[in-house]
Write an enzyme that holds these catalytic residues in place. Structure first.
Site, mmCIF file in Angstrom:
data_model
loop_
_atom_site.group_PDB
_atom_site.id
_atom_site.type_symbol
_atom_site.label_atom_id
_atom_site.label_comp_id
_atom_site.label_asym_id
_atom_site.label_seq_id
_atom_site.Cartn_x
_atom_site.Cartn_y
_atom_site.Cartn_z
ATOM 1 N N ASP A 148 5.905 4.732 5.296
ATOM 2 C CA ASP A 148 5.931 5.460 6.571
ATOM 3 C C ASP A 148 6.827 4.768 7.590
ATOM 4 O O ASP A 148 7.575 5.420 8.321
ATOM 5 C CB ASP A 148 4.508 5.621 7.124
ATOM 6 C CG ASP A 148 3.684 6.552 6.240
ATOM 7 O OD1 ASP A 148 4.287 7.203 5.356
ATOM 8 O OD2 ASP A 148 2.446 6.619 6.411
ATOM 9 N N GLY A 168 0.807 -1.214 0.000
ATOM 10 C CA GLY A 168 0.000 0.000 0.000
ATOM 11 C C GLY A 168 0.838 1.261 0.000
ATOM 12 O O GLY A 168 2.065 1.221 0.040
ATOM 13 N N SER A 169 0.114 2.360 -0.032
ATOM 14 C CA SER A 169 0.781 3.648 -0.209
ATOM 15 C C SER A 169 1.285 4.214 1.105
ATOM 16 O O SER A 169 1.958 5.227 1.119
ATOM 17 C CB SER A 169 -0.190 4.635 -0.845
ATOM 18 O OG SER A 169 -1.270 4.839 0.039
ATOM 19 N N CYS A 170 0.936 3.595 2.234
ATOM 20 C CA CYS A 170 1.309 4.203 3.518
ATOM 21 C C CYS A 170 2.231 3.352 4.386
ATOM 22 O O CYS A 170 3.307 3.797 4.762
ATOM 23 C CB CYS A 170 0.053 4.550 4.310
ATOM 24 S SG CYS A 170 -0.895 5.835 3.498
ATOM 25 N N LEU A 171 1.789 2.144 4.731
ATOM 26 C CA LEU A 171 2.557 1.393 5.729
ATOM 27 C C LEU A 171 4.033 1.228 5.352
ATOM 28 O O LEU A 171 4.916 1.590 6.136
ATOM 29 C CB LEU A 171 1.909 0.028 6.022
ATOM 30 C CG LEU A 171 0.501 0.015 6.619
ATOM 31 C CD1 LEU A 171 0.153 -1.389 7.130
ATOM 32 C CD2 LEU A 171 0.355 1.007 7.742
#
Ligand code: NAD
Length: 441
Positions: free
Chosen positions: A281, A275-278
């Site tokens: 980040d 995904g684009s976050c985990l």
């Protein structure tokens, strides 16, 4: 039921008192004569709220203590092992468990009739099957599964709340070598609240549930401390406020249809997160922490483990084909999770890369993310399909990476075909397909 409990410490004593409260006849056994004497005076050798009340109610009636293990085992139907299992600096110390086991085995040699021995001590997975069971057989000269049953029933009480936890458990894990053992444990726990979830599992799974529970709690504490140390190193951050901000998330406060908080959906093994976050980040915080001189070793492990999962997923196929050269594999689901066309950091790509390196022939399909995936992973060796049917038409194996609803009946469509089904998300019932593979099975 007539029960003997070997080891009268926190777990053995509280379990004994609570089983007596539920109507069973309990004999507590300990090597400490002082402990036994104090118990028989209804005096608790440990402080636990409510424990002395239980002792006063039941000692001399349905609860007694003895140093005579042989007599206690001979006059009961079920024996719990609840002795200590310390870590000796190198490994789990099973001395007390195995000593008690040998003594129980010797008692069983002289006893007639079926008996069940249940490990309640926390023991590493495999101990009940590989250490306790053979020791019981050799000491008794009898056969497990025929003359006696062997169970594993981990304890989840927490000191300070032990009586309440034991009388009103949140779950009851019933592990056993066979149905007969588990049925007996089920009967033993019948007097407890009917709506407490009861899990019938094998002994290794029961052992693992206890370690998984404790390891998760320990990981959460160390996670909080790693972030607290980073916050202190960066300055101007109060970790209490940080954790409050995290705790207020609906993941912890909400409820799923099954009545569990949504965070539980993250306690599922599979081919890894994307995904684009985990991924970005966690990676950015690791670097930021390193620059601030704060070690982020837990989060580094999080990334390392995640990067290894796609390879672990492919290894499930190499169990069936030592070489994947020419093996036809359908990749189902290319977005990083269902209900989105976002393919950023989707585990589908490292899985496809690994398979192509090994010479597999790939088809790939996603209900909405097919074109995004083709752009992100434009390898001519992958045939991107417009329909599920086309993707799974001529294949040897399928890997479900993203559990889209459309894939629900894939197992049914594979009936009668020689296709290995790899469930990358442990989303499907493993009994639905003949050749099922999944992470953590
Ligand atoms: P403990 O040290 O308080 O008690 C163990 C008792 O066993 C002692 O009284 C000892 O004298 C007795 N004993 C040892 N060998 C014996 C033998 N051969 N025959 C008779 N008695 C014998 O231990 P505990 O805290 O009750 O823990 C027992 C097990 O339960 C451990 O595996 C532990 O990890 C697990 N556990 C503990 C807790 C907890 O909060 N204490 C919670 C869940 C599980």
């Amino acid at each position: 039921m007539k029960i003997s409990i070997i080891g009268t410490g926190y777990v053995g004593l509280v379990t004994g008192a609570c089983l007596a409260e539920q109507g069973h006849q309990v004999q507590c056994v300990d090597i400490s004569a002082d402990r036994v004497a104090s118990l028989n005076r209804a005096e608790s050798p440990i402080f636990e709220a409510g424990l002395e009340d239980l002792l006063r109610r039941h000692v001399g009636r349905s609860l007694s203590a003895t140093t005579d293990l042989d007599a206690a085992v001979s006059s009961s139907e079920v024996t719990f092992i609840a002795v200590g299992t310390p870590f000796n600096g190198h490994e789990i110390d099973l001395t007390a468990v195995l000593t008690a086991t040998r003594q129980i085995g010797a008692a069983l040699k002289r006893k007639t009739g079926y008996h069940v021995v249940v490990v309640k001590s926390t023991v590493v997975p495999g101990t009940t099957d590989e250490r306790v069971l053979p020791e019981l057989e050799s000491a008794s000269g009898k056969t497990a599964g025929v003359d006696f049953g062997v169970g594993m029933n981990p304890e989840f009480l927490s000191e300070g709340e032990a009586v309440n936890d034991s009388l009103f458990p949140d779950r009851i894990v019933l592990g056993g070598i066979d149905e007969r053992t588990i049925d007996l444990l089920e009967r033993l726990y019948e007097p407890f609240e009917a709506d407490v979830p009861r899990l019938r599992v094998n002994t290794r799974t029961a052992e693992m549930i206890k370690y998984a529970s404790n390891s998760l709690l320990a990981t959460l504490v160390s996670f909080s401390n790693e972030l607290a140390n980073l916050g202190a190193a960066l300055g101007g951050i109060d970790t209490v406020e940080v954790m409050r901000g995290v705790q207020l998330s609906q993941y912890f406060r909400g409820q799923t249809k099954g009545g569990l908080p949504p965070i539980t959906s993250f306690l599922n093994a599979g081919c890894g997160f994307g995904g684009s976050c985990l991924p970005k980040d966690v990676s950015a915080l690791i670097v930021h922490g390193r620059r601030a001189g704060s070690s982020m070793s837990l989060l580094e492990s999080v990334i390392r483990i995640n990067q290894a999962q796609p390879r672990k997923t492919v290894e499930l196929l190499t169990k069936h084909w030592p070489s994947l050269e020419g093996v036809r594999v359908a990749i189902l689901g290319l977005s990083f999770k269902p209900e989105t066309s976002d393919v950023r950091e989707s585990p589908a790509f490292p899985i496809m890369r690994e398979l192509l390196t090994k010479g597999a022939v790939l088809t790939a399909y996603d209900p909405v993310a097919r074109h995004e995936a083709e752009k992100a992973f434009p390898d001519p060796a992958v045939t991107y399909c417009d329909t599920l049917d086309a993707a799974i038409a001529n294949i040897d194996a399928v890997i479900v990476v993203t559990p889209w609803k459309e894939f629900r009946d894939v197992p049914a469509r594979l009936i009668g075909r020689q296709v290995v089904f790899v469930d990358g998300r442990r989303h499907f019932d493993k009994h639905l397909v003949a050749q099922y593979e999944g992470i953590g099975l």
